[in-house]
Structure formats: structure tokens, C-alpha cells
Design an enzyme around this catalytic site. Structure first.
Site, mmCIF file in Angstrom:
data_model
loop_
_atom_site.group_PDB
_atom_site.id
_atom_site.type_symbol
_atom_site.label_atom_id
_atom_site.label_comp_id
_atom_site.label_asym_id
_atom_site.label_seq_id
_atom_site.Cartn_x
_atom_site.Cartn_y
_atom_site.Cartn_z
ATOM 1 N N CYS A 34 -14.913 -5.419 6.822
ATOM 2 C CA CYS A 34 -16.270 -5.740 6.149
ATOM 3 C C CYS A 34 -17.194 -4.860 5.497
ATOM 4 C CB CYS A 34 -16.832 -6.895 6.871
ATOM 5 S SG CYS A 34 -18.467 -7.576 5.914
ATOM 6 N N ASP A 46 -11.334 -7.680 8.872
ATOM 7 C CA ASP A 46 -10.812 -8.788 8.249
ATOM 8 C C ASP A 46 -9.217 -8.555 8.475
ATOM 9 O OD1 ASP A 46 -13.328 -9.865 7.382
ATOM 10 O OD2 ASP A 46 -13.163 -8.349 5.744
ATOM 11 N N VAL A 71 8.897 -0.426 -6.269
ATOM 12 C CA VAL A 71 8.252 -0.022 -5.216
ATOM 13 C C VAL A 71 9.008 0.261 -4.049
ATOM 14 C CG1 VAL A 71 7.137 -1.970 -3.999
ATOM 15 C CG2 VAL A 71 6.001 0.083 -4.039
ATOM 16 N N GLU A 72 8.866 1.386 -3.346
ATOM 17 C CA GLU A 72 9.901 1.890 -2.278
ATOM 18 C C GLU A 72 8.978 1.019 -0.950
ATOM 19 O OE1 GLU A 72 10.657 3.160 1.592
ATOM 20 O OE2 GLU A 72 9.248 4.283 0.819
ATOM 21 N N SER A 73 9.631 0.203 -0.320
ATOM 22 C CA SER A 73 8.867 -0.717 0.699
ATOM 23 C C SER A 73 8.102 0.246 1.913
ATOM 24 C CB SER A 73 9.727 -1.621 1.337
ATOM 25 O OG SER A 73 11.010 -0.913 2.282
ATOM 26 N N MET A 85 -13.227 -8.852 0.142
ATOM 27 C CA MET A 85 -11.580 -9.330 0.213
ATOM 28 C C MET A 85 -11.220 -9.834 -1.259
ATOM 29 S SD MET A 85 -12.017 -12.240 3.100
ATOM 30 C CE MET A 85 -12.807 -12.018 4.456
ATOM 31 N N GLU A 86 -12.097 -10.037 -2.184
ATOM 32 C CA GLU A 86 -11.874 -9.998 -3.633
ATOM 33 C C GLU A 86 -11.776 -8.634 -4.193
ATOM 34 O OE1 GLU A 86 -14.766 -13.444 -2.496
ATOM 35 O OE2 GLU A 86 -14.747 -11.342 -2.079
#
Length: 175
Positions: A66, A73, A88-90, A107-108
């Protein structure tokens, strides 16, 4: 006499996936302490650019802090995208997610930043990021952000139809 191994195709797998440029895969990788950035994600060429398909990655161990209290969070971050030229390579994606562990942000902002970084790294036809955050103080917070790439009208209609169908499917992230 021992035959020398031919290394001319060392940058490709048997299925012709290009891997020679990937830095994180197959080696012990450093924890990204500097925080998240699109540069952490590595990409490889999409071998099927004329066949639209959806890639969905769920990361259920997401943590961040936070920005006001510094309390942790927790979330499941789900990215869904239709690749154009790159995927994307994982492992690098996992390292990217780890970069948020000591990062302080709302979070947004996190959800929209992940979308921005995925778009910067991959330039996909479509990308959606879902931040499914664990309740704090009895409050559930889920954030959804998406972006469509500007393409010709025929391809755009095909992508939108595929995305619409994908969103109607139930149980997309269960085994």
C-alpha cells in the site's frame, strides 16, 4: 573421433521457436529490486501471426505494498492477450510480477501499469489485465483494464469477436 555439435541453430528449438535472445530462461535470475518495468519482460516471435489465439496467464502469488500504510496487498493478476508479432516469455513475466513485491502503489495503478508494460513489451492485438485483489477491511477490489491495438477494420472486427466470445466463456482459469 568425436563429432562437434552443430550450433548454427542454437537459437531455435525443434519447433522453430527463437530462443537465442532470451536472458532469463534457463539461468538463475536476479530478483528485480528496482521495481517493475517493461524491460523485465522478454518476448519471443509469434510463430502463428496469421492465426489469432488468446494467451492467458494467471499469477496467483502477486504481492505489492500500500502506498500509504506500507501494508502488503495480495492478488491474483490475470493477463489475457492476443499476440500480434510477439509473445511474452513466462519466466520473465514471473520476474516482472516479483518486481512489485516491494513496490508501493494503489491497486488501480498497478493493474493499469501492468497493461501499459504488456502493451509496451508486446504490442498485442488486444490485452486485458485483471487485478483480483484479496479483500482488506471487508472490501473486495477487482480492477479490469484493457486495450485494443489499432488495426484495419476487418482484423479489428475479428479480434473484437474473438474477445467477446472469450469473455463469455466460464471457468477459463481452472484446470
Amino acid at each position: 573421433m568425436t563429432k562437434k555439435k552443430d550450433t548454427t541453430d542454437a537459437a531455435y528449438t525443434r519447433s522453430q521457436d527463437q530462443t537465442g535472445h532470451l536472458r532469463a530462461l534457463g539461468v538463475k535470475s536476479e530478483y528485480p529490486h528496482a521495481g517493475p518495468g517493461a524491460h523485465i519482460m522478454e518476448a519471443f516471435p509469434n510463430n502463428f501471426p496469421d492465426r489469432p489465439y488468446i494467451v492467458s496467464i494467471a499469477f496467483p502469488e502477486f504481492t505489492s505494498l500500500c502506498p500509504v500504510t506500507g501494508q502488503p496487498d495480495f492478488a491474483t493478476i490475470v493477463t489475457e492477450y492476443i499476440p500480434d508479432r510477439l509473445c511474452v516469455e513466462s519466466k520473465s513475466f514471473k520476474l516482472y510480477m516479483f518486481a512489485y513485491r516491494n513496490h508501493q502503489s494503489f491497486m488501480e495503478t498497478i493493474t493499469n501499469t501492468v497493461l501499459d508494460h504488456m502493451t509496451e513489451a508486446l504490442d498485442p492485438l488486444w490485452c486485458r489485465v485483471k487485478g483480483l485483489f484479496t479483500p482488506r477491511g471487508g472490501t473486495h477490489l477487482h480492477v479490469f483494464a484493457e486495450r485494443f491495438k489499432q488495426v484495419d477494420a476487418e482484423r479489428a472486427a475479428m479480434v473484437r469477436d474473438m474477445v467477446s466470445e472469450w469473455k463469455r466463456e466460464s471457468g477459463r482459469h481452472t484446470a
